[in-house]
Design a protein around this motif. Structure first.
Motif, short mmCIF file in Angstrom:
data_model
loop_
_atom_site.label_atom_id
_atom_site.label_comp_id
_atom_site.label_asym_id
_atom_site.label_seq_id
_atom_site.Cartn_x
_atom_site.Cartn_y
_atom_site.Cartn_z
N GLU A 194 32.29 38.09 52.24
CA GLU A 194 33.61 37.53 51.95
C GLU A 194 33.61 36.70 50.67
O GLU A 194 34.66 36.51 50.04
CB GLU A 194 34.08 36.65 53.12
CG GLU A 194 34.56 37.43 54.34
CD GLU A 194 33.40 38.02 55.15
OE1 GLU A 194 33.66 38.88 56.01
OE2 GLU A 194 32.23 37.61 54.92
N THR A 213 32.66 39.70 47.52
CA THR A 213 33.54 40.85 47.35
C THR A 213 34.93 40.38 46.94
O THR A 213 35.54 39.57 47.66
CB THR A 213 33.66 41.66 48.66
OG1 THR A 213 32.35 41.99 49.13
CG2 THR A 213 34.48 42.93 48.45
N ARG A 242 38.72 39.76 46.72
CA ARG A 242 39.68 39.90 47.83
C ARG A 242 40.52 41.17 47.71
O ARG A 242 40.82 41.80 48.74
CB ARG A 242 40.61 38.67 47.88
CG ARG A 242 41.55 38.66 49.09
CD ARG A 242 40.77 38.62 50.38
NE ARG A 242 41.63 38.69 51.56
CZ ARG A 242 42.07 39.82 52.10
NH1 ARG A 242 41.76 41.00 51.54
NH2 ARG A 242 42.83 39.81 53.17
N TRP A 269 38.78 44.24 49.43
CA TRP A 269 38.39 44.23 50.84
C TRP A 269 38.90 45.46 51.59
O TRP A 269 38.16 46.07 52.37
CB TRP A 269 38.92 42.98 51.54
CG TRP A 269 38.18 41.73 51.22
CD1 TRP A 269 37.34 41.51 50.17
CD2 TRP A 269 38.24 40.50 51.94
NE1 TRP A 269 36.87 40.23 50.18
CE2 TRP A 269 37.40 39.57 51.26
CE3 TRP A 269 38.93 40.08 53.08
CZ2 TRP A 269 37.23 38.26 51.71
CZ3 TRP A 269 38.76 38.78 53.53
CH2 TRP A 269 37.91 37.88 52.86
N ASP A 270 40.13 45.80 51.38
CA ASP A 270 40.77 46.85 52.18
C ASP A 270 40.76 48.22 51.53
O ASP A 270 41.33 49.17 52.07
CB ASP A 270 42.22 46.45 52.51
CG ASP A 270 42.28 45.18 53.34
OD1 ASP A 270 41.39 44.99 54.19
OD2 ASP A 270 43.21 44.37 53.11
N ILE A 320 34.99 45.97 52.52
CA ILE A 320 34.42 44.77 53.14
C ILE A 320 33.58 45.16 54.36
O ILE A 320 32.52 44.56 54.61
CB ILE A 320 35.51 43.75 53.51
CG1 ILE A 320 34.89 42.39 53.85
CG2 ILE A 320 36.39 44.26 54.64
CD1 ILE A 320 34.25 41.69 52.68
#
Length: 316
Positions: free
Chosen positions: A65, A68, A70, A73-74, A87
């Motif tokens: 967290e 990486t 933000r 992440w997805d 992530i």
């Protein structure tokens, strides 16, 4: 200060070994994340490094967290374990405390040290629960002053890679870390790196600028010749990525050394450091028969030296 004094200052302790001029090259097999999150792969790579004669293996430790971005992440990507978010992938290739306890025990059994590159302060704190001989700063982290200050506070030897960095950035990082407890590695952060980008003479540049610091080499090229050249140029620490198979999935595998190559690399490094000598000209015992047979005019006499070879002396 004399050159000999600088040579003495430019020595660091890593586990039971000394790193610096006058000591055997410290060879590290960089496992990184080539284990792909599988503990068995990590054990197999530790075994490969131990059997080749490496001094240590190195891992990478991240807090996903933190490390990486933000906005990544997805983002979904294909992996050997199916399609997953970035992530989730970052978590998938990280080892937890139980895993590292197992790694620590396996390294002890094999008689080889291990340490890691922490990519964030929380990862430094995580690694501090183990009695690692050093911490490593990845080239990408060289400008992270917060991380450098936390590493300095551990009091452990810090190994600093200098890829993707300017001279000014390197000087600043050395200032933040302090020069009395670091090992500085020349590196080029291309995977794999082309020969034209290796610039191995930077080893001499770093030796001149930081005479009280051991200078080493972290290679990301294919092949072994250029790493061996780095040793001939004076690298006292060598790090190469290692893999079970360069065809395995993962971004670092192609720039890594396979088991047979690692065996050859360690063997040839030991041969090179043995052959470099000390720069004092001598007539060796093995040359005497040839001297008697082939030299028509002797010119110079010889005298027995303390180490069993013969030093040149004036005939007058």
């Amino acid at each position: 200060m004399t050159t000999e004094n600088f040579r003495t200052l430019a020595v660091r302790t890593l586990g039971s070994a000394k790193v610096g001029p006058g000591h055997p090259v410290f060879i590290t097999g960089e496992i990184g994340i080539n284990h792909n999150g599988e503990l068995k792969n990590a054990f197999d790579l530790i075994d490969v490094a131990a059997e080749a004669g490496c001094n240590a293996v190195k891992f990478q430790k991240r807090t996903p967290e933190v490390c990486t971005p933000r906005d990544q992440w997805d983002v979904e990507r294909d992996t050997p374990w199916g399609r997953m978010t970035y992530i989730d992938y970052r978590h998938r290739v990280e080892f937890d405390a139980d895993d590292y306890r197992a790694i620590d025990e396996h390294c002890r059994q094999r008689g080889i040290d291990w340490f890691a590159s922490p990519w964030d302060v929380e990862s430094v704190d995580f690694l501090e629960q183990f009695d690692v001989p050093a911490h490593k700063v990845a080239s990408a982290s060289l400008t992270d002053d917060e991380l450098l200050r936390r590493l300095r506070a551990t009091g452990r030897t810090v190994i600093l890679s200098t890829g993707m960095s300017t001279p000014r950035q390197i000087r600043h990082a050395v200032e933040v870390l302090g020069s009395d407890n670091i090992v500085l590695l020349h590196a080029t952060s291309t995977y794999p790196a082309r020969n034209t980008e290796l610039n191995l003479r930077m080893i001499h540049t770093l030796q001149r600028e930081f005479p009280n610091v051991p200078i080493g080499y972290s290679g990301h090229e294919t092949g072994l010749q250029t790493t061996l050249a780095a040793v001939a140029l004076g690298a006292t620490f060598v790090e190469r990525h290692i893999t079970l198979d360069r065809a395995l999935w993962g971004s670092d595998q192609a720039a890594s050394v396979e088991p047979q190559g690692l065996q050859r690399l360690v063997r040839d490094i030991r041969a090179i450091e043995e052959s470099l000598g000390d720069g004092v000209k001598r007539v060796y015992e093995g040359e005497l028969a040839a001297m008697r047979k082939l030299r028509r005019v002797q010119g110079e006499g010889t005298v027995e030296a303390e180490d069993g070879v013969r030093e040149l002396v004036s005939a007058s």
